[in-house]
Each structure stands twice: as structure tokens, then as C-alpha cells.
Design a protein around this motif. Structure first.
Motif, PDB file in Angstrom:
ATOM      1  N   HIS A 189       0.863  -1.180   0.000  1.00  0.00           N
ATOM      2  CA  HIS A 189       0.000   0.000   0.000  1.00  0.00           C
ATOM      3  C   HIS A 189       0.899   1.229   0.000  1.00  0.00           C
ATOM      4  O   HIS A 189       2.118   1.113   0.126  1.00  0.00           O
ATOM      5  CB  HIS A 189      -0.977   0.011   1.185  1.00  0.00           C
ATOM      6  N   ALA A 190       0.312   2.408  -0.127  1.00  0.00           N
ATOM      7  CA  ALA A 190       1.073   3.607  -0.476  1.00  0.00           C
ATOM      8  C   ALA A 190       1.467   4.474   0.708  1.00  0.00           C
ATOM      9  O   ALA A 190       1.775   5.654   0.523  1.00  0.00           O
ATOM     10  CB  ALA A 190       0.273   4.436  -1.482  1.00  0.00           C
ATOM     11  N   HIS A 191       1.515   3.959   1.926  1.00  0.00           N
ATOM     12  CA  HIS A 191       1.931   4.769   3.067  1.00  0.00           C
ATOM     13  C   HIS A 191       3.442   4.980   3.070  1.00  0.00           C
ATOM     14  O   HIS A 191       4.209   4.163   2.545  1.00  0.00           O
ATOM     15  CB  HIS A 191       1.462   4.137   4.380  1.00  0.00           C
ATOM     16  N   VAL A 196       4.353 -15.929  -7.779  1.00  0.00           N
ATOM     17  CA  VAL A 196       4.081 -14.627  -7.156  1.00  0.00           C
ATOM     18  C   VAL A 196       2.668 -14.227  -7.554  1.00  0.00           C
ATOM     19  O   VAL A 196       2.403 -13.971  -8.731  1.00  0.00           O
ATOM     20  CB  VAL A 196       5.080 -13.545  -7.606  1.00  0.00           C
ATOM     21  N   VAL A 197       1.784 -14.203  -6.574  1.00  0.00           N
ATOM     22  CA  VAL A 197       0.374 -13.893  -6.835  1.00  0.00           C
ATOM     23  C   VAL A 197      -0.054 -12.756  -5.916  1.00  0.00           C
ATOM     24  O   VAL A 197       0.090 -12.847  -4.685  1.00  0.00           O
ATOM     25  CB  VAL A 197      -0.519 -15.128  -6.617  1.00  0.00           C
ATOM     26  N   ILE A 198      -0.563 -11.683  -6.517  1.00  0.00           N
ATOM     27  CA  ILE A 198      -1.041 -10.522  -5.763  1.00  0.00           C
ATOM     28  C   ILE A 198      -2.555 -10.617  -5.661  1.00  0.00           C
ATOM     29  O   ILE A 198      -3.231 -10.872  -6.659  1.00  0.00           O
ATOM     30  CB  ILE A 198      -0.654  -9.206  -6.464  1.00  0.00           C
ATOM     31  N   VAL A 199      -3.099 -10.415  -4.455  1.00  0.00           N
ATOM     32  CA  VAL A 199      -4.548 -10.478  -4.280  1.00  0.00           C
ATOM     33  C   VAL A 199      -5.066  -9.157  -3.728  1.00  0.00           C
ATOM     34  O   VAL A 199      -4.363  -8.435  -3.020  1.00  0.00           O
ATOM     35  CB  VAL A 199      -4.972 -11.645  -3.357  1.00  0.00           C
ATOM     36  N   GLU A 200      -6.289  -8.890  -4.076  1.00  0.00           N
ATOM     37  CA  GLU A 200      -6.967  -7.680  -3.612  1.00  0.00           C
ATOM     38  C   GLU A 200      -7.366  -7.852  -2.149  1.00  0.00           C
ATOM     39  O   GLU A 200      -8.054  -8.798  -1.791  1.00  0.00           O
ATOM     40  CB  GLU A 200      -8.205  -7.440  -4.476  1.00  0.00           C
ATOM     41  N   ALA A 201      -6.895  -6.927  -1.298  1.00  0.00           N
ATOM     42  CA  ALA A 201      -7.206  -7.006   0.135  1.00  0.00           C
ATOM     43  C   ALA A 201      -7.411  -5.608   0.697  1.00  0.00           C
ATOM     44  O   ALA A 201      -6.852  -5.245   1.728  1.00  0.00           O
ATOM     45  CB  ALA A 201      -6.083  -7.723   0.890  1.00  0.00           C
ATOM     46  N   GLY A 260      -8.896  -2.084   2.302  1.00  0.00           N
ATOM     47  CA  GLY A 260      -9.458  -1.797   3.613  1.00  0.00           C
ATOM     48  C   GLY A 260      -8.543  -0.911   4.424  1.00  0.00           C
ATOM     49  O   GLY A 260      -8.965   0.091   5.000  1.00  0.00           O
ATOM     50  N   HIS A 261      -7.257  -1.274   4.492  1.00  0.00           N
ATOM     51  CA  HIS A 261      -6.294  -0.377   5.139  1.00  0.00           C
ATOM     52  C   HIS A 261      -6.160   0.881   4.282  1.00  0.00           C
ATOM     53  O   HIS A 261      -6.191   1.999   4.778  1.00  0.00           O
ATOM     54  CB  HIS A 261      -4.967  -1.097   5.313  1.00  0.00           C
ATOM     55  N   THR A 262      -5.969   0.683   2.979  1.00  0.00           N
ATOM     56  CA  THR A 262      -6.145   1.724   1.971  1.00  0.00           C
ATOM     57  C   THR A 262      -7.098   1.156   0.926  1.00  0.00           C
ATOM     58  O   THR A 262      -7.488  -0.009   0.996  1.00  0.00           O
ATOM     59  CB  THR A 262      -4.806   2.107   1.318  1.00  0.00           C
ATOM     60  N   ASP A 263      -7.455   1.954  -0.047  1.00  0.00           N
ATOM     61  CA  ASP A 263      -8.429   1.495  -1.031  1.00  0.00           C
ATOM     62  C   ASP A 263      -7.954   0.248  -1.762  1.00  0.00           C
ATOM     63  O   ASP A 263      -8.734  -0.672  -2.032  1.00  0.00           O
ATOM     64  CB  ASP A 263      -8.712   2.598  -2.059  1.00  0.00           C
ATOM     65  N   GLY A 264      -6.658   0.226  -2.143  1.00  0.00           N
ATOM     66  CA  GLY A 264      -6.154  -0.856  -2.972  1.00  0.00           C
ATOM     67  C   GLY A 264      -5.014  -1.622  -2.336  1.00  0.00           C
ATOM     68  O   GLY A 264      -4.138  -2.140  -3.054  1.00  0.00           O
ATOM     69  N   SER A 265      -4.993  -1.718  -1.012  1.00  0.00           N
ATOM     70  CA  SER A 265      -3.945  -2.502  -0.352  1.00  0.00           C
ATOM     71  C   SER A 265      -4.047  -3.961  -0.775  1.00  0.00           C
ATOM     72  O   SER A 265      -5.114  -4.457  -1.132  1.00  0.00           O
ATOM     73  CB  SER A 265      -4.028  -2.357   1.166  1.00  0.00           C
ATOM     74  N   VAL A 266      -2.898  -4.653  -0.748  1.00  0.00           N
ATOM     75  CA  VAL A 266      -2.834  -6.008  -1.291  1.00  0.00           C
ATOM     76  C   VAL A 266      -2.070  -6.933  -0.346  1.00  0.00           C
ATOM     77  O   VAL A 266      -1.367  -6.494   0.561  1.00  0.00           O
ATOM     78  CB  VAL A 266      -2.139  -6.030  -2.678  1.00  0.00           C
ATOM     79  N   LEU A 274      -2.470  -5.488   7.189  1.00  0.00           N
ATOM     80  CA  LEU A 274      -3.697  -6.114   7.695  1.00  0.00           C
ATOM     81  C   LEU A 274      -3.624  -6.216   9.217  1.00  0.00           C
ATOM     82  O   LEU A 274      -4.635  -6.093   9.911  1.00  0.00           O
ATOM     83  CB  LEU A 274      -3.894  -7.498   7.085  1.00  0.00           C
ATOM     84  N   THR A 275      -2.437  -6.499   9.722  1.00  0.00           N
ATOM     85  CA  THR A 275      -2.140  -6.352  11.142  1.00  0.00           C
ATOM     86  C   THR A 275      -0.717  -5.843  11.225  1.00  0.00           C
ATOM     87  O   THR A 275       0.102  -6.098  10.340  1.00  0.00           O
ATOM     88  CB  THR A 275      -2.300  -7.668  11.920  1.00  0.00           C
TER      89      THR A 275
END
Length: 314
Positions: free
Chosen positions: A142-144, A211-216, A218-224, A242-243
């Protein structure tokens, strides 16, 4: 007037009690463990991963997860992971960069904490004469700021999905990303694959399940979450924020409510993603981005393991 004052006092006391309760232990319900076979993966024999720690910052466990102790002062990791693959390498996050002090200064004062700086990702790669032409880019969870600061030192593409693209266009917390990405190529990817380990959609980077990226979000709009499968059979889940600490998984302890409100765009989606990860914890090694202990099974980049040849960015 007296009744209004009394009502205000009672409301204030109630808010304080609610806030205090939100820091007490309250484990999430245990999800059914994942019992289906893990998705097929054919990682090439030359594939490897390494950790590149770039520093730490301090935070108290009481702020990291419900039930954490105020007296437990944690070192939060700012670590990148290099995933080597013959079709081209990727970094998962970028850690602290050379200008991290400037990036920290953009944060409100109450969010700044003491930090220790290590070598940047670029310096660590250069120390072993790594050819940056091998690097296809940086996949950010994510972009933080503490995940993207080091991007400024790397002239490589930043992998970004559309939802996170919308987040960085509007969010105050993405100011550092907007700065460090100003002169960087943005590689857009889509979740064009099927559900993966309970997550609704996926993107298979190399087409071999390694290497598989999944949509997750919630923390940010498009965090993975980034899943990595190694040739020796080990599987890793790099879950970003996520934690913040392993107790989120081992104790099923989400962030205190106040921190969920402050840190997460959609706290309920974060909870859903965390429960999916908890269900996998016996099958996959889970790596919260800021828990230094979670990186222990991953060799440091300073090891002498042979670097496989790359075939280009693709």
C-alpha cells in the motif's frame, strides 16, 4: 443548563470507557482453517527471496493490537523483500529511503516516533553489485510513507492497481508517495485472475503461481497481499498492514478501535482480510510488514546465495 452539562459529562465518560474497552483483549472468532489444497505453483529452481531491512521505528504494543501492553515497546520493521525470478525480479515494498527524515517530517507530530536508520535498499543492492536492470519494479502492499520512502532511490516502475491509484490521488497519507513517484513509471496491473486462498480476485505475476497478488483493500483502497511460492515448497503471505504485529494472527487480535478508525479506510474489510489470513496461518508463513520477527525465515540479502540470471522486465 445543569441537565445539559450532566448529559455532556456522561457522554464524555461513556466515550472514555468505550475507548478503554477497545484496548482490552477481545479475540476475533476463529475462522475455519483452510483445508483445501493450496493453489498450483511451479516456481523455477532459480527463484529465491531475501529480506533487506532498512531500519525500524518504535511503537507500543498497546497501540498495535487489542490486549497489547503499554510497557511493551516494539521495534516496527521497515523491510523490503527481494523476490528473484528468472523472468525478472521484484521488490515487495521499499522500506526507508535516503530522504526518510524529510518523509517523517510530513507526518503530524503525534504520529512521529523514534526511528533507527539502516542501509537503504539501493545501497544494499549496490553493495553486492546488483544490476538494477534485473528489477521489474516495486510492488507496494500500500502507499503509506513507511512502505514507499525507498522508492525515491530506485529508478524502476512502481506496481499499482487502480483502487490504490484512486487512493494516492486523494489521501493525505499518500503525500510521500506522490512525491517519490513523481518521476517514476507507474506499472498498472489488474486483478484479472480467479479467487485465491479466500480472496476475491488475483493477479499471477509470472503465470506460474510463484508470485500472486490479491486484492485485500481496507487499510487503503487498494492494499494487497502478495503470496510467494518457493521451489522448496515453502509459501509466504506478505500481508502489509492487515495487522501490524504477529499477534494479529496468533491471538486473532485486531487493532484497537481507535486505531482502526485512524488507520483504516474500511475497518470491516481489514477484519475480513485478517480472518482470511488467520485461516491460512497453518499452511503459509504470514509476514505482517512491521513485525521484525516475521522475517526470521527469510535470508538476509547479505548472504552469498547465487543470483540467477534474468530474462528482462517483460
Amino acid at each position: 443548563m445543569t441537565s445539559l452539562w450532566t448529559a455532556a459529562v456522561l457522554a464524555g465518560v461513556g466515550a472514555v470507557l468505550l475507548a478503554v474497552r477497545s484496548f482490552r483483549p477481545s479475540p476475533l472468532p476463529a475462522p475455519p482453517p483452510w483445508t483445501d489444497p493450496l493453489p498450483d505453483a511451479s516456481p523455477p529452481a532459480e527463484m529465491a527471496i531475501h529480506q533487506l531491512p532498512t531500519g525500524t521505528y518504535e511503537n507500543r504494543a498497546v497501540l498495535a493490537y487489542r490486549g497489547g501492553s503499554f510497557g511493551d515497546l516494539r521495534k516496527f520493521a521497515a523491510t523490503a523483500v527481494l523476490v528473484q525470478h528468472p523472468a525478472g525480479d521484484l521488490l515487495i515494498d521499499a522500506g526507508f529511503g535516503a530522504n526518510v527524515d524529510e518523509h517523517i517530517a510530513t507526518m503530524p507530530s503525534y504520529r512521529r516516533s523514534p526511528h533507527e536508520l539502516g542501509a537503504t535498499v539501493r545501497d544494499q543492492l549496490a553493495a553486492r553489485d546488483y544490476d538494477l536492470a534485473r528489477l521489474r519494479g516495486v510492488v507496494i502492499t500500500h502507499a503509506h510513507w513507511d512502505h514507499v520512502s525507498g522508492v525515491q532511490d530506485l529508478d524502476v516502475p512502481i506496481w499499482l492497481n487502480d483502487a490504490e491509484g484512486r487512493y494516492v490521488d486523494r489521501a493525505k497519507d499518500a503525500a510521500v508517495f506522490r512525491d517519490v513517484s513523481r518521476h517514476r513509471e507507474i506499472h498498472r496491473y489488474a486483478f484479472d485472475g480467479p479467487p485465491y486462498l479466500g480472496f476475491p480476485s488475483s493477479h499471477d505475476v509470472h503465470g506460474d503461481g510463484s508470485v500472486v497478488i490479491v486484492e485485500a483493500g481496507g487499510h487503503t483502497d487498494g492494499s494487497v497481499v502478495v503470496f510467494v511460492a518457493l521451489p522448496d515448497g515453502r509459501r509466504f503471505a506478505f500481508i502489509g498492514d492487515l495487522t501490524w504485529q504477529m499477534e494479529g494472527v496468533t491471538l486473532r487480535a485486531e487493532r484497537p478501535r481507535l486505531l482502526r478508525v485512524l488507520a483504516d479506510v474500511q475497518p470491516e474489510r481489514v477484519r475480513d482480510g485478517l480472518l482470511r489470513v488467520i485461516a491460512l496461518a497453518d499452511r503459509v508463513h504470514v509476514v505482517p510488514a512491521h513485525d521484525v520477527r516475521a522475517y526470521d525465515p527469510i535470508p538476509l540479502w547479505t548472504s552469498d546465495e547465487r543470483v540467477p540470471p534474468a530474462t528482462g522486465r517483460g
